[in-house]
Write a protein that holds these residues in place. Structure first.
Motif, PDB file in Angstrom:
ATOM      1  N   GLY A   1       1.215  -1.456  -0.069  1.00  0.00           N
ATOM      2  CA  GLY A   1       0.241   0.107   0.165  1.00  0.00           C
ATOM      3  C   GLY A   1       0.320   1.392  -0.226  1.00  0.00           C
ATOM      4  N   ASN A   2       0.436   2.188  -0.891  1.00  0.00           N
ATOM      5  CA  ASN A   2       1.033   3.258  -1.147  1.00  0.00           C
ATOM      6  C   ASN A   2       0.128   4.733  -0.626  1.00  0.00           C
ATOM      7  N   TRP A   3       0.084   4.815   1.055  1.00  0.00           N
ATOM      8  CA  TRP A   3      -0.083   6.035   1.280  1.00  0.00           C
ATOM      9  C   TRP A   3      -0.279   7.572   0.772  1.00  0.00           C
ATOM     10  N   LYS A   4       0.494   7.320  -0.264  1.00  0.00           N
ATOM     11  CA  LYS A   4       1.092   9.063  -0.242  1.00  0.00           C
ATOM     12  C   LYS A   4       1.285   9.639   0.643  1.00  0.00           C
ATOM     13  N   MET A   5       0.754  11.085   0.341  1.00  0.00           N
ATOM     14  CA  MET A   5       0.547  12.140   1.739  1.00  0.00           C
ATOM     15  C   MET A   5      -0.494  11.786   2.143  1.00  0.00           C
TER      16      MET A   5
ATOM     17  N   GLY B   1      11.873   6.055  -6.306  1.00  0.00           N
ATOM     18  CA  GLY B   1      11.560   7.042  -8.414  1.00  0.00           C
ATOM     19  C   GLY B   1       9.910   6.769  -8.200  1.00  0.00           C
ATOM     20  N   HIS B   2       9.625   6.902  -7.435  1.00  0.00           N
ATOM     21  CA  HIS B   2       7.416   7.354  -7.724  1.00  0.00           C
ATOM     22  C   HIS B   2       7.355   8.142  -8.505  1.00  0.00           C
ATOM     23  N   SER B   3       6.550   7.593  -9.832  1.00  0.00           N
ATOM     24  CA  SER B   3       6.431   9.231 -10.827  1.00  0.00           C
ATOM     25  C   SER B   3       6.345  10.529 -10.501  1.00  0.00           C
TER      26      SER B   3
ATOM     27  N   TYR C   1       6.457  -1.137 -11.750  1.00  0.00           N
ATOM     28  CA  TYR C   1       5.933  -1.182 -13.026  1.00  0.00           C
ATOM     29  C   TYR C   1       4.825  -0.463 -12.942  1.00  0.00           C
ATOM     30  N   GLU C   2       4.704   0.669 -12.607  1.00  0.00           N
ATOM     31  CA  GLU C   2       3.607   1.640 -12.611  1.00  0.00           C
ATOM     32  C   GLU C   2       3.429   3.287 -14.241  1.00  0.00           C
ATOM     33  N   PRO C   3       2.156   2.379 -15.123  1.00  0.00           N
ATOM     34  CA  PRO C   3       2.391   3.054 -15.916  1.00  0.00           C
ATOM     35  C   PRO C   3       1.713   4.550 -15.070  1.00  0.00           C
TER      36      PRO C   3
ATOM     37  N   TRP D   1       0.241   7.012 -17.006  1.00  0.00           N
ATOM     38  CA  TRP D   1      -0.792   7.318 -17.308  1.00  0.00           C
ATOM     39  C   TRP D   1      -2.093   6.382 -16.025  1.00  0.00           C
ATOM     40  N   SER D   2      -1.641   5.359 -15.674  1.00  0.00           N
ATOM     41  CA  SER D   2      -2.961   4.579 -15.349  1.00  0.00           C
ATOM     42  C   SER D   2      -2.561   4.557 -13.432  1.00  0.00           C
ATOM     43  N   ILE D   3      -1.606   5.662 -13.401  1.00  0.00           N
ATOM     44  CA  ILE D   3      -1.869   6.369 -11.500  1.00  0.00           C
ATOM     45  C   ILE D   3      -3.246   7.016 -11.195  1.00  0.00           C
ATOM     46  N   GLY D   4      -4.340   6.744 -10.199  1.00  0.00           N
ATOM     47  CA  GLY D   4      -5.651   7.561 -10.010  1.00  0.00           C
ATOM     48  C   GLY D   4      -6.267   7.898 -11.186  1.00  0.00           C
ATOM     49  N   THR D   5      -6.592   6.624 -12.115  1.00  0.00           N
ATOM     50  CA  THR D   5      -7.045   7.222 -13.809  1.00  0.00           C
ATOM     51  C   THR D   5      -8.081   6.228 -13.063  1.00  0.00           C
TER      52      THR D   5
ATOM     53  N   GLY E   1       1.682  -1.442 -10.623  1.00  0.00           N
ATOM     54  CA  GLY E   1       0.942  -0.521  -9.779  1.00  0.00           C
ATOM     55  C   GLY E   1       0.137   0.230 -10.067  1.00  0.00           C
ATOM     56  N   GLY E   2      -0.902   0.959 -10.540  1.00  0.00           N
ATOM     57  CA  GLY E   2      -2.518   1.740 -10.838  1.00  0.00           C
ATOM     58  C   GLY E   2      -3.677   1.489 -11.356  1.00  0.00           C
ATOM     59  N   SER E   3      -3.641   1.896 -10.391  1.00  0.00           N
ATOM     60  CA  SER E   3      -5.829   2.178 -10.618  1.00  0.00           C
ATOM     61  C   SER E   3      -6.027   0.520  -9.410  1.00  0.00           C
ATOM     62  N   VAL E   4      -5.208  -0.438  -9.031  1.00  0.00           N
ATOM     63  CA  VAL E   4      -5.618  -2.098  -8.544  1.00  0.00           C
ATOM     64  C   VAL E   4      -6.329  -1.516  -8.027  1.00  0.00           C
ATOM     65  N   ASN E   5      -7.591  -2.169  -7.946  1.00  0.00           N
ATOM     66  CA  ASN E   5      -8.886  -2.508  -7.152  1.00  0.00           C
ATOM     67  C   ASN E   5      -9.691  -3.523  -6.941  1.00  0.00           C
TER      68      ASN E   5
ATOM     69  N   PHE F   1       1.722  -6.140  -5.955  1.00  0.00           N
ATOM     70  CA  PHE F   1       0.894  -4.991  -6.913  1.00  0.00           C
ATOM     71  C   PHE F   1       1.135  -4.196  -6.081  1.00  0.00           C
ATOM     72  N   LEU F   2       1.499  -2.655  -6.640  1.00  0.00           N
ATOM     73  CA  LEU F   2       2.252  -1.355  -5.480  1.00  0.00           C
ATOM     74  C   LEU F   2      -0.265  -0.662  -5.713  1.00  0.00           C
ATOM     75  N   ILE F   3      -0.207  -0.747  -4.339  1.00  0.00           N
ATOM     76  CA  ILE F   3      -1.636  -0.219  -4.246  1.00  0.00           C
ATOM     77  C   ILE F   3      -2.017   1.586  -3.823  1.00  0.00           C
ATOM     78  N   GLY F   4      -2.513   2.013  -4.361  1.00  0.00           N
ATOM     79  CA  GLY F   4      -2.475   4.162  -4.117  1.00  0.00           C
ATOM     80  C   GLY F   4      -3.612   4.109  -2.822  1.00  0.00           C
ATOM     81  N   SER F   5      -5.069   4.593  -3.561  1.00  0.00           N
ATOM     82  CA  SER F   5      -6.124   5.009  -3.475  1.00  0.00           C
ATOM     83  C   SER F   5      -6.577   3.609  -2.782  1.00  0.00           C
ATOM     84  N   ALA F   6      -6.362   2.376  -2.956  1.00  0.00           N
ATOM     85  CA  ALA F   6      -7.302   1.524  -2.812  1.00  0.00           C
ATOM     86  C   ALA F   6      -6.611   1.032  -1.418  1.00  0.00           C
TER      87      ALA F   6
END
Ligand code: PEP
Length: 253
Positions: free
Chosen positions: A10-14, A100-102, A169-171, A173-177, A212-216, A232-237
């Motif tokens: 999980g990547n909680w970001k800020m 190295g996060h985008s 691998y996080e395209p 264009w797929s992060i949060g989209t 990683g990128g919009s995994v739900n 998987f690297l999972i952001g918002s979820a």
């Protein structure tokens, strides 16, 4: 489905606060619940720096690990206002670190700065989650592979221990989209990354490659068919215990 170790990171970001320890706690308990404890999985939550020490102390017997999301490139202490180094993060309880996060590359983080961060983190015995990925413009210009090759070459070194680096691998264009790659394209890209890595670093060991990128909890079913993926690297979820747990449950369905 194979019996290979799978990562759910999980990547909680800020996002997040001290009260969100309840999310960590629920995921920790889930990880050891009777039905899922035997699954060969590794759950890691990369939370904001200020929460690390508190969560680490409160978690007690942990079935998950904590990670950080970035560090300063300088290995020691110094006049770098507002920054933290790898050593500080390690002593706060982080075992893993995203580099190295985008979202950081887009702020000007160069290949050589990322490389210094990796060196400093490996020195402090971190496992590095090294993010790479092409932008939409790169994809449209059919530059995906050359961009990935450049990102790998620019920041990794053959002296690094492949067992201490996980590639995500996080395209971009797929992060949060809510957009995800087509399955056959993703398989090809993951194979390319593994092959390229082995070629550049003259190793026979397959690197671990996550997506990683919009995994739900809905699309994870598709991803679970892709044996080449190590997790998987999972952001918002990952900011909701229910959403994150449902992803893991549905992966093993
Ligand atoms: C991320 O930023 O690392 C990420 C995967 O984000 P999301 O899952 O929200 O697309």
């Amino acid at each position: 489905m194979t019996n290979k170790l799978k990562y759910f990171i999980g990547n909680w970001k800020m996002f997040g606060d001290f009260k969100d320890f309840k999310i960590v706690n629920k995921i920790n308990q889930f990880s050891y619940s009777p039905r899922y404890r035997s699954k060969k999985k590794k759950i890691i939550l990369c939370v904001p720096n200020v929460l690390l020490d508190n969560f680490n102390k409160k978690i007690g017997y942990n079935h998950i690990s904590l990670g950080a999301q970035n560090c300063h490139h300088y290995h020691g202490s110094g006049p770098f206002t507002g920054s933290v180094n790898a050593s500080m993060l390690k002593s706060s309880g982080a075992e893993y670190i995203i580099l190295g996060h985008s979202e950081n590359r887009s702020e000007g983080e160069s290949y050589s700065i990322i490389k210094k961060k990796i060196i400093s983190s490996l020195d402090k015995k971190f496992i590095v989650i090294f993010c790479i990925g092409e932008s939409l413009a790169d994809k449209r210009a059919k530059k995906t592979y050359s961009v990935l090759r450049e990102q790998i070459n620019g920041s990794l070194d053959k002296k690094f221990d492949v067992n201490k680096i996980i590639i995500a691998y996080e395209p971009v264009w797929s992060i949060g989209t809510n957009k995800i790659p087509k399955t056959h394209e993703l398989i090809k890209t993951v194979k390319f990354i593994k092959k390229e890595y082995k070629k550049i670093f003259k190793t026979k060991i397959d690197p671990k490659v996550l997506y990683g990128g919009s995994v739900n909890n809905k699309n994870i079913g598709l991803f679970s068919q892709i044996d080449e993926l190590d997790g998987f690297l999972i952001g918002s979820a990952s900011q909701s215990s229910k959403k994150f747990i449902d992803i893991v449950k549905n992966y093993y369905k």
